[in-house]
Design an enzyme around this catalytic site. Structure first.
Site, PDB file in Angstrom:
ATOM      1  N   LYS A 148      14.209 -31.718  -4.451  1.00  0.00           N
ATOM      2  CA  LYS A 148      13.908 -32.892  -3.414  1.00  0.00           C
ATOM      3  C   LYS A 148      12.901 -33.707  -3.726  1.00  0.00           C
ATOM      4  O   LYS A 148      12.903 -34.518  -4.473  1.00  0.00           O
ATOM      5  CB  LYS A 148      13.636 -31.908  -1.939  1.00  0.00           C
ATOM      6  CG  LYS A 148      14.915 -31.390  -1.602  1.00  0.00           C
ATOM      7  CD  LYS A 148      15.022 -31.289  -0.030  1.00  0.00           C
ATOM      8  CE  LYS A 148      16.165 -30.288   0.451  1.00  0.00           C
ATOM      9  NZ  LYS A 148      17.496 -31.263   0.390  1.00  0.00           N
ATOM     10  N   ASP A 184      11.871 -20.259  -3.249  1.00  0.00           N
ATOM     11  CA  ASP A 184      12.570 -21.603  -3.026  1.00  0.00           C
ATOM     12  C   ASP A 184      11.567 -22.298  -2.278  1.00  0.00           C
ATOM     13  O   ASP A 184      11.734 -22.174  -1.138  1.00  0.00           O
ATOM     14  CB  ASP A 184      14.001 -20.976  -2.470  1.00  0.00           C
ATOM     15  CG  ASP A 184      14.790 -22.308  -2.322  1.00  0.00           C
ATOM     16  OD1 ASP A 184      14.333 -23.599  -2.571  1.00  0.00           O
ATOM     17  OD2 ASP A 184      16.049 -22.509  -1.879  1.00  0.00           O
ATOM     18  N   PHE A 223      18.809 -20.782   3.720  1.00  0.00           N
ATOM     19  CA  PHE A 223      19.587 -21.839   3.338  1.00  0.00           C
ATOM     20  C   PHE A 223      18.984 -22.352   1.876  1.00  0.00           C
ATOM     21  O   PHE A 223      17.857 -22.653   1.607  1.00  0.00           O
ATOM     22  CB  PHE A 223      19.456 -23.172   4.066  1.00  0.00           C
ATOM     23  CG  PHE A 223      20.568 -24.350   3.642  1.00  0.00           C
ATOM     24  CD1 PHE A 223      21.588 -24.289   3.896  1.00  0.00           C
ATOM     25  CD2 PHE A 223      19.764 -25.267   2.823  1.00  0.00           C
ATOM     26  CE1 PHE A 223      22.261 -25.489   3.381  1.00  0.00           C
ATOM     27  CE2 PHE A 223      20.345 -26.210   2.279  1.00  0.00           C
ATOM     28  CZ  PHE A 223      21.931 -26.311   2.678  1.00  0.00           C
TER      29      PHE A 223
END
Length: 404
Positions: free
Chosen positions: A258, A229, A144
Site C-alpha cells: 500500500k 502484516d 484480512f
C-alpha cells in the site's frame, strides 16, 4: 444522494463492462490533491479513507510524482532477468528502515503475503527441520491478508471465502488477541504466526496491551517466525513507522505494501534477516514486475519521506486529536465504540441510526468519503498530510449526520 447524469453514465458503463466484485459509493473521482478529491461534476470531497492507507502521503504528492516522472523518462521495466540501477538502493534502504538484512520485492499486498507464506514454509523445512509437507502457520480470526485462493483459505469472512474452495490446508485459526489460544495452537510443526498488528478490515481492532509482546516471546521460545502484516498499519499510519513499535516488538518478517508505492504504483515487499529470506535460490520465486525501476524510484522517495519522522509525528498529533473528538461522540449514545491508533479509527454506529453503508452515503452527500465494514462500522483513515482544520470539518460532517 441521487447522482447527476454524468456520474450516472460513468457508473452505468462500469456496471455494464466490469465484474461486480466491488460495491463502490456513487461518486466518480476525476482529480485529487492532498486530502481532497474532485468528481466529474466538479464537487469536492474530503478523503477520509486514503485508499485503505495506500495514500498515506496524499493525492498527487509532488515529491512522489516528480520521482515517478523522472524515472518514467529513463526506464520503467527490465524484469529481474537483468539488474537495474535503482534496485540495490531500494533494497538497501528499505532493509535499513526495517532494521533487517534483506528485501524481496513484489507488487501487491496479497503477493507479499503469499511470499511470506512461501518463505515461512521453506524456512520451516530447510532451517527448522519440519518434515516435508507438514508445515503449519497460525493466523487470527477476522484477519484480512488478501484475496488469493490460499489467503481466503484461512479467512473467517464468509463473503471472502464462500464458493472459492477447495481450500489450501496448513493453517490454524485462533481468536485475535488471545495469547493462550495461540500458545495452545503452536506445535513442533508450526513454522510461523501471521498477524496484523492492528486488524484493519475487521474494524481497526487494536489487540490487548502486551499481546504483540507475548506473541514475540512465544515465537522465540518455540522457534517460530513472527510475521507482521503491516500492509495497512505500517509506514506512518499509527504514528510510528510500524505499528509493532507501539509495543517495542520487532517481528522476524515484515510484510509491506500500500503506502510503500505512495499511491502512485503498486509496490510491496517482504523484509527479513538473511537466515529467513536467504532460503530462496534462483528460480524458486519471482515476479516480472516485482522490484521494477519505477516501483523502486517511488519506493525510495517514500523511504526518504519516512526517514525524518515528520509523517509519524503528524499521525501521532492529529491522531490524538481525532480520537479525542471521536471519544466525545461515543458519549452521545449514537456511537457505541471507537477503536484505533494514530490517524486510523473504526467507529461503530448504533444500528438504530443506520448501517455503515447508510452513514457513508450520508457523509458522501456532505462531501466526506469514508467506507463501511462489517455492518454499522465506518473506517476513518485520512491521508497523513491532512490539515487540522480539514480534519475538524470532516468530523463536523459526521456529527451533522448523526445529529449530535
Amino acid at each position: 444522494m441521487t447522482p447527476d447524469r454524468a456520474t450516472q453514465d460513468f457508473i452505468a458503463a462500469s456496471d455494464a463492462h466490469s465484474a461486480h466484485n466491488y460495491h463502490p459509493l456513487p461518486v466518480v473521482v476525476a482529480t485529487g490533491d492532498g486530502a481532497w478529491l474532485t468528481d466529474v461534476e466538479g464537487r469536492r470531497y474530503l478523503d477520509m479513507l486514503a485508499g485503505y492507507s495506500a495514500l498515506n502521503f496524499g493525492h498527487g504528492n509532488r515529491r512522489l510524482i516528480e520521482a515517478a516522472k523522472a524515472q518514467l523518462e529513463r526506464v520503467t521495466l527490465t524484469s529481474r532477468a537483468f539488474h537495474h540501477d535503482r534496485f540495490a538502493d531500494f533494497c538497501t534502504q528499505l532493509a535499513e528502515l526495517c532494521g533487517k538484512d534483506m528485501v524481496l520485492p513484489m507488487n501487491t499486498g496479497a503477493e507479499a503475503v503469499e511470499t511470506a507464506v512461501k518463505t515461512a514454509r521453506k524456512w520451516g523445512y530447510r532451517v527448522k527441520g519440519v518434515p516435508d509437507g507438514r508445515a503449519r502457520i497460525v493466523v487470527a480470526s477476522d484477519n484480512f491478508h488478501g484475496r488469493t485462493t490460499t489467503i481466503v483459505s484461512f479467512s473467517t469472512d464468509p463473503e471472502a471465502r464462500a464458493d472459492f474452495g477447495p481450500y489450501t490446508p496448513g493453517f490454524d485459526i485462533v481468536p485475535y488477541g488471545d495469547l493462550e489460544a495461540l500458545r495452545a495452537a503452536v506445535t513442533d510443526e508450526t513454522v510461523a504466526v501471521l498477524l496484523e498488528p492492528i486488524q484493519g478490515e475487521a474494524g481497526v481492532l487494536v489487540p490487548p496491551p502486551g499481546y504483540l509482546e507475548g506473541v514475540r516471546e512465544l515465537t522465540r521460545e518455540r522457534n517460530v517466525l513472527f510475521v507482521a502484516d503491516e500492509i495497512q498499519s505500517g509506514l506512518g499510519r499509527t504514528g510510528r513507522t510500524f505499528a509493532c513499535e507501539h509495543e517495542g516488538v520487532v517481528p522476524d518478517m515484515y510484510v509491506l505494501g500500500k503506502a510503500l508505492g505512495g499511491g502512485v504504483v503498486p509496490v510491496s515487499a517482504v523484509v527479513a534477516d538473511r537466515e529467513v529470506l536467504g532460503v530462496f535460490r534462483p528460480g524458486e520465486h519471482g515476479s516480472t514486475f516485482g522490484g521494477n525501476p519505477l516501483a523502486c524510484a517511488v519506493g525510495l522517495e517514500v523511504i526518504a519521506m519516512l526517514r525524518d519522522g515528520e509523517f509519524q509525528r503528524r499521525a501521532t498529533e492529529l491522531g490524538e486529536h481525532l480520537h479525542a473528538e471521536l471519544a466525545s461522540l461515543a458519549g452521545t449514545g449514537k456511537v457505541t465504540e471507537v477503536r484505533g491508533r494514530g490517524l486510523w479509527a473504526g467507529v461503530d454506529i448504533d444500528p438504530a441510526y443506520g448501517t455503515g453503508r447508510e452513514i457513508s452515503e450520508k457523509l458522501l452527500a456532505r462531501g466526506v468519503l469514508v467506507k463501511d465494514t462489517h455492518g454499522s462500522t465506518i473506517r476513518i483513515a485520512p491521508p497523513l498530510v491532512i490539515g487540522k482544520e480539514d480534519l475538524d470539518w470532516g468530523l463536523d460532517q459526521l456529527r451533522a449526520v448523526l445529529g449530535v
